[in-house]
Design an enzyme around this catalytic site. Structure first.
Site, PDB file in Angstrom:
ATOM      1  N   CYS A   1      -8.554  -5.409  -9.970  1.00  0.00           N
ATOM      2  CA  CYS A   1      -8.035  -4.323 -10.740  1.00  0.00           C
ATOM      3  C   CYS A   1      -7.786  -3.115  -9.844  1.00  0.00           C
ATOM      4  O   CYS A   1      -8.606  -2.532  -9.229  1.00  0.00           O
ATOM      5  CB  CYS A   1      -9.328  -3.986 -11.732  1.00  0.00           C
ATOM      6  SG  CYS A   1      -9.117  -2.985 -12.884  1.00  0.00           S
TER       7      CYS A   1
ATOM      8  N   CYS B   1       0.814  -1.090   0.067  1.00  0.00           N
ATOM      9  CA  CYS B   1       0.074   0.035   0.137  1.00  0.00           C
ATOM     10  C   CYS B   1       0.916   1.159  -0.011  1.00  0.00           C
ATOM     11  O   CYS B   1       1.787   1.572   0.964  1.00  0.00           O
ATOM     12  CB  CYS B   1      -0.910  -0.149   1.324  1.00  0.00           C
ATOM     13  SG  CYS B   1      -1.810   1.384   1.301  1.00  0.00           S
TER      14      CYS B   1
ATOM     15  N   CYS C   1       0.223   3.267   3.741  1.00  0.00           N
ATOM     16  CA  CYS C   1       0.758   2.825   5.070  1.00  0.00           C
ATOM     17  C   CYS C   1       1.798   1.729   4.862  1.00  0.00           C
ATOM     18  O   CYS C   1       2.518   1.622   5.900  1.00  0.00           O
ATOM     19  CB  CYS C   1      -0.432   2.331   5.640  1.00  0.00           C
ATOM     20  SG  CYS C   1      -1.179   0.614   4.998  1.00  0.00           S
TER      21      CYS C   1
ATOM     22  N   CYS D   1      -5.088   0.812   6.503  1.00  0.00           N
ATOM     23  CA  CYS D   1      -5.546   2.566   6.435  1.00  0.00           C
ATOM     24  C   CYS D   1      -6.734   2.814   5.508  1.00  0.00           C
ATOM     25  O   CYS D   1      -7.097   4.070   5.434  1.00  0.00           O
ATOM     26  CB  CYS D   1      -4.343   2.878   5.637  1.00  0.00           C
ATOM     27  SG  CYS D   1      -4.005   2.769   3.856  1.00  0.00           S
TER      28      CYS D   1
ATOM     29  N   CYS E   1      -7.465  -1.164   1.447  1.00  0.00           N
ATOM     30  CA  CYS E   1      -6.181  -1.410   2.126  1.00  0.00           C
ATOM     31  C   CYS E   1      -6.999  -1.561   3.473  1.00  0.00           C
ATOM     32  O   CYS E   1      -7.566  -0.820   3.985  1.00  0.00           O
ATOM     33  CB  CYS E   1      -5.144  -0.518   2.375  1.00  0.00           C
ATOM     34  SG  CYS E   1      -3.927  -0.992   3.636  1.00  0.00           S
TER      35      CYS E   1
END
Length: 216
Positions: free
Chosen positions: A204, A109, A112, A158, A155
């Site tokens: 995606c 990510c 984070c 976060c 995510c």
């Protein structure tokens, strides 16, 4: 009162920018006419069943930061990344370098640092966005059904927007049984009785939401 063309143009530009930023993410994504997948494909993701609607961070893998949700160091201030991660905007297709990345490694990510995907599950979907058929570990990617039927992925640490999940990934029979056994329980499950020709999910993902960390 005299009309000042220069001031009017500046005001119009600022107003247009404000409207762009203030527009709800789902409106921008829906009205923008973004077509996921190949030109002949039209999927809403409605026949995908979320493995877990709300997930939490599990035991850290090779490059993930082992901290509780909400406890992390922000790793980007890039406007494009933030527009995608926090406003839910969609980057133009074919523009992310990660769509063409072939090296081995992890896709973390960008906000984070949590590991979300790996190169083993990445494949060329022809959609123009980085695509994966499974997440890196159980609970790393959170799933939520949107008002228009699409399945959003984000995510789990976060809440950063990643993209959407569609039911047109690789066929199960194209993947070895050993590798299929590593699919996390939190990944979406395809609702089908024909397992022989069943397809895996396609995550995606906006490349701006990810940061690639090579292992070689």
């Amino acid at each position: 009162m005299r009309f000042n063309k220069t001031k009017f143009s500046s005001l119009a530009s600022v107003t247009a920018l404000f409207c762009l930023v203030a527009t709800p993410p789902y409106v921008m994504s829906f009205t923008g006419g973004i077509k996921f997948g190949r030109a002949s494909r039209k999927h809403s993701g409605s026949n995908l069943m979320a493995g877990k609607e709300e997930t939490t961070s599990s035991t850290a893998t090779a490059t993930a930061t082992a901290t509780a949700k909400g406890e992390f160091e922000v790793q980007t201030r890039n406007p494009l990344r933030l527009a995608v991660l926090k406003l839910g905007m969609t980057e133009p297709a074919w523009t992310s370098p990660l769509n063409y990345e072939k090296k081995e490694g992890f896709y973390n990510c960008a906000y984070c640092g949590q590991t979300l995907f790996d190169s083993e599950s990445k494949y060329d979907s022809g959609s123009g966005w980085p695509s994966f058929w499974k997440s890196a570990a159980d609970g790393r990617v959170a799933l939520k059904r949107e008002w228009d039927g699409r399945l959003e992925c984000s995510c789990s640490k976060c809440d950063g927007h990643l993209g959407h999940v569609f039911p047109d990934g690789p066929k199960r029979k194209e993947i070895s049984s050993k590798t299929l056994a590593t699919i996390p329980d939190s990944d979406p499950k395809l609702q089908t009785t024909n397992l022989e020709n069943a397809r895996l999910p396609r995550f995606c993902v906006n490349g701006a939401s990810l940061r690639f960390v090579g292992t070689k």
